[in-house]
Design an enzyme around this catalytic site. Sequence first.
Site, PDB file in Angstrom:
ATOM      1  N   ASP A 196      -1.964  -0.608   5.955  1.00 56.91           N
ATOM      2  CA  ASP A 196      -2.473  -0.145   7.045  1.00 56.91           C
ATOM      3  C   ASP A 196      -4.062  -0.145   7.495  1.00 56.91           C
ATOM      4  O   ASP A 196      -4.392   0.102   8.632  1.00 56.91           O
ATOM      5  CB  ASP A 196      -2.031   1.559   7.503  1.00 56.91           C
ATOM      6  N   ASP A 221      -0.268   5.239   1.204  1.00 57.63           N
ATOM      7  CA  ASP A 221      -0.367   5.910   2.348  1.00 57.63           C
ATOM      8  C   ASP A 221      -0.419   5.615   3.320  1.00 57.63           C
ATOM      9  O   ASP A 221      -1.103   4.271   3.928  1.00 57.63           O
ATOM     10  CB  ASP A 221      -1.881   6.693   1.837  1.00 57.63           C
ATOM     11  N   ASP A 258       0.885  -1.122  -0.174  1.00 59.82           N
ATOM     12  CA  ASP A 258      -0.029   0.067  -0.040  1.00 59.82           C
ATOM     13  C   ASP A 258       0.831   1.229  -0.234  1.00 59.82           C
ATOM     14  O   ASP A 258       2.177   1.204   0.319  1.00 59.82           O
ATOM     15  CB  ASP A 258      -0.773   0.105   1.130  1.00 59.82           C
TER      16      ASP A 258
END
Lengths: 179, 179
Positions: free
Chosen positions: B132, B8, B6
Amino acid sequence: MRIAIDMDEVLADPISKFVSRYNQDYNVPLDLTMEPGYEFFHHIPEHINHKWYDYINEAGFFRDLPLIEGSVEAVKKLQEEHDVYIVSAATEFRNSLVDKYDWLSEHFPFISWKNIVFCGNKIIKADVLIDDRIKNFVDFDGRKLLFTSPHNLLVTDYERVDNWQQVLEKIQQQPAAKL
Amino acid sequence: MRIAIDMDEVLADPISKFVSRYNQDYNVPLDLTMEPGYEFFHHIPEHINHKWYDYINEAGFFRDLPLIEGSVEAVKKLQEEHDVYIVSAATEFRNSLVDKYDWLSEHFPFISWKNIVFCGNKIIKADVLIDDRIKNFVDFDGRKLLFTSPHNLLVTDYERVDNWQQVLEKIQQQPAAKL
């Protein structure tokens, strides 16, 4: 059922855009008989053959592509019963990203941002993939529907669909197993 | 082994960018203690709470995000042995597409366009996903590594990594099965 659908030469028609860009810049006749098995650029005179790559990198190239006939209605119909994703190899051309996004917003506003995938290799998990490029089928586990385009006319290894009407018929006839 | 990563709060740090945009526009102190389980916008005074959505939609927002510490070196190292993909939920924000593309070109030039996926739902096939957001783990079949961020600190159901050093250690220790 999750159905993944390619953009270029399946929903959108880049070939006619290439032809119009060539016509705009060059006063040459384009032999676009599009013989089976050949890419459109094989039909462009050699000294301007490389220009397709400049065109495809232009900002705006993908923004106003014509629709492939019947695509909007068919995708809308598929979406009534299935989980439809648009999966396009857009990361090859930086400027195509926002153009493809805006093009989808205009013509397929019923497709959520959650159901759009702009990628390089299509490392996706789906039950069906509708695509004109067999390289995208190599690692794909689900049912593969090869959408007819001149460059793939000699390919015989895959289940073929010539138009969106055939896609609807094939998917209604033979549903793939659920994921 | 295919490893999906991922962007961000894993490679890039949007939170510090939000703080700097708020500081630029408002003369208010920001309580950014970032308590476990809370999103950064829970710490913004209520009357300007909605502004984060304007900021994130600005052209350029994602272009100059700081790097998460150690991410470049770790991804480079993973790439020596594995097939690394960057998989970002970018289609939610139209303007983020080209910003994220340029950001990756600047900081991760060794990642090919073939290995970038900008999507909504992460319908990908990989052996490992480092993310996250647990919503991205729900339909993911492979090994899930939850990259620590304040908002996920109360989550206990997943294998957790606090930083990139831990990612490298965990992946070297316990390789997942090949696809």
